[in-house]
Design a protein around this motif. Structure first.
Motif, PDB file in Angstrom:
ATOM      1  N   THR A  13       4.257  13.752   1.130  1.00 34.69           N
ATOM      2  CA  THR A  13       3.716  12.544   0.491  1.00 34.69           C
ATOM      3  C   THR A  13       2.502  12.892  -0.352  1.00 34.69           C
ATOM      4  N   GLY A  14       2.125  11.978  -1.196  1.00 33.35           N
ATOM      5  CA  GLY A  14       0.962  12.168  -2.041  1.00 33.35           C
ATOM      6  C   GLY A  14       0.556  10.844  -2.663  1.00 33.35           C
ATOM      7  N   THR A  15      -0.249  10.919  -3.692  1.00 35.19           N
ATOM      8  CA  THR A  15      -0.727   9.725  -4.386  1.00 35.19           C
ATOM      9  C   THR A  15      -0.497   9.901  -5.877  1.00 35.19           C
ATOM     10  N   LYS A  16       0.015   8.833  -6.523  1.00 37.59           N
ATOM     11  CA  LYS A  16       0.224   8.829  -7.970  1.00 37.59           C
ATOM     12  C   LYS A  16      -0.199   7.458  -8.485  1.00 37.59           C
ATOM     13  N   LYS A  28      -1.276   4.925  -5.899  1.00 36.27           N
ATOM     14  CA  LYS A  28      -0.303   4.430  -4.910  1.00 36.27           C
ATOM     15  C   LYS A  28       0.287   5.602  -4.133  1.00 36.27           C
ATOM     16  N   SER A  29       0.603   5.361  -2.853  1.00 31.91           N
ATOM     17  CA  SER A  29       1.244   6.406  -2.069  1.00 31.91           C
ATOM     18  C   SER A  29       2.683   6.582  -2.540  1.00 31.91           C
TER      19      SER A  29
END
Length: 157
Positions: A10-13, A16-17
């Protein structure tokens, strides 16, 4: 070779997750017949950097980075398939020690945790807190054992 579960990262863009990666695990090596290891993730600092990944070499014995961690998936075949012969009263031929604090969970199969003095049979759901001690794994059954392990760099005790 056994199928290793897929890896989801997972990450953030744009604030937003998000799911950054969803695919089969790629870092899988069969070091000895049936001994399958996949080093899923590692960190190189404490506290961990959340937006950084360095692919790590997949080694039979872990090489946990200083101030870092390893997350590994291990399939341990029966001793007889590895050609390992353990003679009571002698050190196990796979005895080893790492300078790490390890959190290990047995997912399937069974496995003996062997110490310099004593041993215990591990079954699915058992949890081992391995604190940098000399140890070996012995699979005396007819089925592979699967374990998950988180190894954390540690100071000697």
């Amino acid at each position: 070779m056994n199928t290793i579960p897929r890896r989801i990262v997972t990450g953030t863009k744009n604030g937003k997750s998000v799911i950054v990666e969803d695919q089969p695990t790629e870092n899988v090596v069969e070091h000895l017949p049936g001994l399958i290891i996949s080093d899923i993730w590692n960190t190189k600092t404490m506290p961990a950097e959340l937006d950084f990944e360095t692919r790590i070499p997949n080694t039979g014995f872990p090489q946990t980075p200083q101030n870092g961690t390893y997350f590994r998936y291990v399939v341990i075949p029966p001793d007889k398939e590895l050609g390992v012969e353990f003679k009571p009263g002698e050190p196990h031929p796979m005895m080893h020690q790492t300078q790490t604090l390890d959190y290990i969970i047995i997912l399937s199969g069974e496995l003996y945790l062997i110490m310099e003095e004593g041993e215990t049979l591990l079954k699915p759901g058992d949890i081992v807190i391995q604190r940098g001690t000399n140890h070996a794994w012995s699979n005396r059954s007819n089925e592979p054992c699967i374990q998950l392990a988180v190894l954390i760099d540690a100071n000697g005790g």
